[in-house]
Each structure stands twice: as C-alpha cells, then as structure tokens.
Scaffold this active site. Structure first.
Site: not given
Length: 525
Positions: A425, A444
């Site tokens: 992301h 992440c």
C-alpha cells in the site's frame, strides 16, 4: 544382486541394517525413486568398482561448497563399506546392501541440494510457501553414473539460478578467508572514528576491508570496495580513500553511509567471517526453498532488504524502497497472486492494532477517535455514536477511517489473498523511505512509488484503467486485474548485487539462527 549382476531394490533394502552410519534408512532416499532408477537401468548395479565409490565420496564431501554438511551423508563410512562390499563375493548380501545404500544416499543428497535439507514449516510458523518435491532426470543420472561422473549427477540437482551461483562462489571465497584465520576485529570502544582522525584502529580498519575486497579475495575484480592500500604513507590516518571504502561497506550493510565508524558500523565490521559464512549458507537454503517454479513475471518483496522488485513481462525490472513490519509484527513469508487494487481506500483498523494500540488510547481519551478521523461501526457496517459505545467492553465494534490524505493506507492498496491479511500500500509518511533500515510497519508493506507500480500492473495484466484519473475523483473503488500477477514475499539477509558483490542485511526478525541450527543438526530421521 543376481547371478547376472542385476539388483532387486526391495530385497536389497531388506538386507540393510536398521541404520546406515547413524541415519535411518527411511532418510536415505525415496524407495519409489530408487525403484524407478533401477528399473530404468534394467536392475544393473552402479557401484561396481572403487573408482565410482571414491567419486561418490568426493561428490558428497564437495557439498560443503553448497552450505550443506557432508557428514550428514557419511562419505568416509561409505568408502569403508564400499571397499568391504566389493571385496566380498559376487551376489553377497553385503554387496546388495551397499548398492542400495550408496544410491539412496546419493538421492538424499540430491534432494537436499535441489529443494533444501530443512523443512521451513518446522522452524517458521508463518511460512506459507509450499515446497515442491524434488525431481530428477533419472535417464541422464544413469548415463553419467555409468561414466563414473558422480559430480555431473550432483550438478543435475544443483539450483540453476544466478543468485545461487553467486552465493556459492562467495561462500568459497569466505571459506578461504576463514582458512587463512579470518579478518582482524576492531577494538571495542564508544568513540567513533571520523574522517581525518589518526588512530591505531584505522590501520586495523584498512586490514579488515582489505580482507573483504580491494587487495583481498572477495570480489577483488568487481570493485566491491575501492582498493584499500595496506601500506599507505600513514596507515593510521583516516583518509578520503578509506572513507569511501567504509561508505561502500555501510551501503552494503544497510547502514547510514556517512563514513563515520560509529557503533552500528563497528558492530557490522566485527561480525566474524564464520558468521558471514553461516549467513550465506542460510540464504542458499532459502534459494533452494523458494526460487523453483517462479514465472518470468512476478512481484518480489525482499523483506530484510526493504526492497520490492517487479519483473515485468517485457523483461524490464522495476525496483522500489519499501517499509516492512516491525520485529514484533513481522511481515510473513508467502506466495500469492495480486487480484485487485483498492483506490482511495478506507482503513478498517486490523484487530491487533485495534486491541493493542488504539483501544488503550480511546479508554484514556474519549476524544482520540475524532482527532484521528476514526469512527466506530457495527459488524454489519452501521455507523455508531462513539459516546454510546462501552469502550471497556466494545464487543464486535469495528473502527474505520475514511479515505483521505491522512489515511494510513494512502491513496492505493494492492491486494492478494493470504491468511495474514497483509498487502502492499501507499503511505502518507513518505519520509520513512529515506531511512536505511525500515522495519517500521504493523506487518503490511508500504511501497514508494506505488501508483507507478499500480499502473504497470494494470498495463501488464490487460486491465484498461488510468490510475491517476481514478484517484483524482476521490471515490473508493476496487479494480480487479484481468490477469492475476504472482507475488512473493521472502526474507533475504544476503543479496548478491549485480556487480558480483554481496549485500549483508541485519537479521531483523532473528530467523537465521533457527535455519543455521537446522542445517547443522545431524541428519537422523
């Protein structure tokens, strides 16, 4: 072994003792593979003279060059047993037993060389990559053994990947340094060495870098480090040439390349050559686990190296810096496929962050949610009044943040199925990419230039969409890829560079130790 010299594998195995050199015969190759091999040969034996046995012993001992333990395969004992068996009469029990032992041992060594000795699932609870079973060209293997070329048979199993060849070559060089007694270590001290300083440690620093580049044996012809003269006019002055050598060392070890030998650089310089050898061995094992069966085009996330590489279908290679999980919230190792992208995403707070980070702050300060743009939801997605929630026991209440510049996911998320709920992301905290070591997230992967990556994924998957146009209206939407693109998340603490040198990375998740221990553990199954 019959009168005609043929061998029945099942009978030969039955003739064996319970263990061979301390290794149970269940560890010595796959019976089905053994049967197929001898069926292909018309049951003809292989180990009919000591020249072939000696070639087998030499090939097994050479596996130290692949980071494996030759003692696992008991080459010296095989030599003794082979000599005894060949001295016995034709068709003897000893000769039949040795024939299948020798071939089984060879098949086991080849399996370890091709797919790894260690089962990563047993040492890493988060491992999600299936390891394919070994596969050998038995026809070529049989022909090479008839020629007595056991090393050529071993080569059939050796991973045929450039990173593996580079690591193997480097391992030989570092083993040579170890045989010479290793490199000198700098003294333990708190004061840093700065450019222009005069100090006895500067002379030691010249010797240290000279052993691993320049005048030494590691990558001397590739310019891994600039030439570091050991007989400089004043070897104790930290001169510009040596400063540049240190800066290159720092870059190859993910350290701030300021040329100052502070605590972190001194610590990296004082890692022993035996520790570097183990680090190379560990990453050779990771190559054996991972690199088989990869497509030509895929996204590779190098966790310990803080780098993402996209190998595009047209042969282009795109690289970017990344931020990965902190040591207590590790980014997992996995293989998956990128299936869709979320543009202008909302952020639903993951359970761990909700429970450990946010909930304690909400309990201490009811205004915390509003200050961060977070709002509570029911499990079905209905918005709740935050003042009506019992934050001491919120039950199934979820927290979400709307799309916008302050959203932790930034403007774009690249998603792929996995049990850990991790993804690639964007981030509003782009300054973090400037740090040398970037284990800073909650698991992440934050990607620098992620919008450029997203557009390439759209283009290469046949998805007709303009990332910039879709982002511009601020609407939250999911866009599926017309063709899924493989993604691999792996953990490399040694990376061969394009110039042939090695980049060593800190073992941020402390995973190397378990792999070394498993590689060194005697093979007993």
């Amino acid at each position: 072994m019959g009168i005609d010299g043929s061998i029945n594998v099942e009978h030969s195995l039955a003739d064996q003792p319970a263990t061979v050199g301390g290794v149970s015969d269940s560890a010595l190759g796959n019976l089905d593979e053994l049967q197929r091999f001898y069926a292909l040969r018309g049951q003809r034996p292989v180990w009919t003279n000591m020249a072939r046995v000696d070639a087998l012993v030499a090939a097994l001992e050479s596996l130290s060059g692949d980071g494996l333990m030759p003692s696992d395969y008991h080459p010296r004992q095989l030599a003794i047993e082979g000599q005894q068996a060949l001295a016995s009469r034709q068709g003897s029990t000893a000769l039949r037993a040795f024939e299948s032992k020798a071939t089984s041992t060879l098949l086991t060594a080849m399996a370890h060389l091709q797919r790894g000795k260690v089962d990563p699932h047993q040492i890493d609870n988060g491992w999600e990559v299936d390891i394919a079973p070994p596969s050998f060209d038995l026809v070529t293997m049989s022909l090479e053994l008839d020629e007595g070329d056991v090393e050529a048979v071993i080569e059939l199993a050796r991973p045929d990947f450039e990173p593996y060849r580079q690591l193997r070559s480097a391992l030989a060089e570092y083993q040579s340094i170890e045989q010479q007694g290793g490199w000198p270590l700098l003294s333990a001290r708190d004061e840093p060495l700065r450019p222009g300083d005069r100090d006895h440690d500067v002379a030691m620093l010249r010797q240290r870098l000279g052993m691993e580049g320049g005048d030494g044996v590691i990558a001397a012809d590739t310019g891994y480090y600039p030439q570091v003269s050991l007989d400089a006019p004043d070897a104790e002055i930290y001169d510009p040439q040596l400063v540049e050598a240190v800066r290159r060392f720092q870059r190859h070890h993910l350290l701030a390349d300021d040329g100052v030998v502070g605590p972190d650089t001194r610590l990296a310089l004082n890692v022993s050559v035996s520790q570097r050898i183990d680090q190379i061995r560990v990453n050779m094992e990771r190559v054996r686990w991972l690199l088989h069966g990869l497509p030509d085009s895929f996204v590779l996330v190098d966790i310990a190296g803080y780098q993402l590489t996209y190998f595009r279908p047209d042969g282009q290679v795109w690289r970017s810096r990344i931020v990965v999980g902190q040591p207590y919230r590790r980014t997992p190792t996995l293989r998956s496929e990128i299936t869709y992208l979320t543009l202008n995403p909302t952020w639903t707070v993951p359970p761990t962050i909700y429970r450990e980070d946010i909930l304690p702050k909400v309990r201490n300060n009811p205004g915390y949610l509003a200050s961060r743009g977070l709002y509570p939801l029911t499990p079905s997605g209905q918005r709740l009044d935050p003042h009506a929630v019992d934050w001491s026991n919120p039950g199934g209440v979820m927290l979400r943040q709307g799309a916008g510049p302050g959203n932790p996911l930034g403007r774009l998320v690249i998603r792929f199925p996995n049990d850990h709920l991790v993804y690639l992301h964007d981030t509003p905290s782009r300054h973090l990419f400037d740090r040398a070591q970037r284990a800073l997230s909650s698991g992440c992967i934050r990607v620098e230039g992620v919008t450029q990556l997203a557009q390439m994924l759209f283009d290469d998957s046949g998805t007709s969409a303009s990332v910039s146009r879709l982002l511009a209206d601020g609407k939250t939407r999911n866009i599926s890829l017309e063709r899924h693109i493989p993604v691999v998340l792996n953990y490399w603490t040694v990376q061969p560079e394009t110039d042939g040198s090695l980049a060593f990375r800190p073992d941020i998740y402390h995973r190397d130790t378990d792999v070394v221990a498993a590689l060194d553990r005697p093979l007993v199954l």
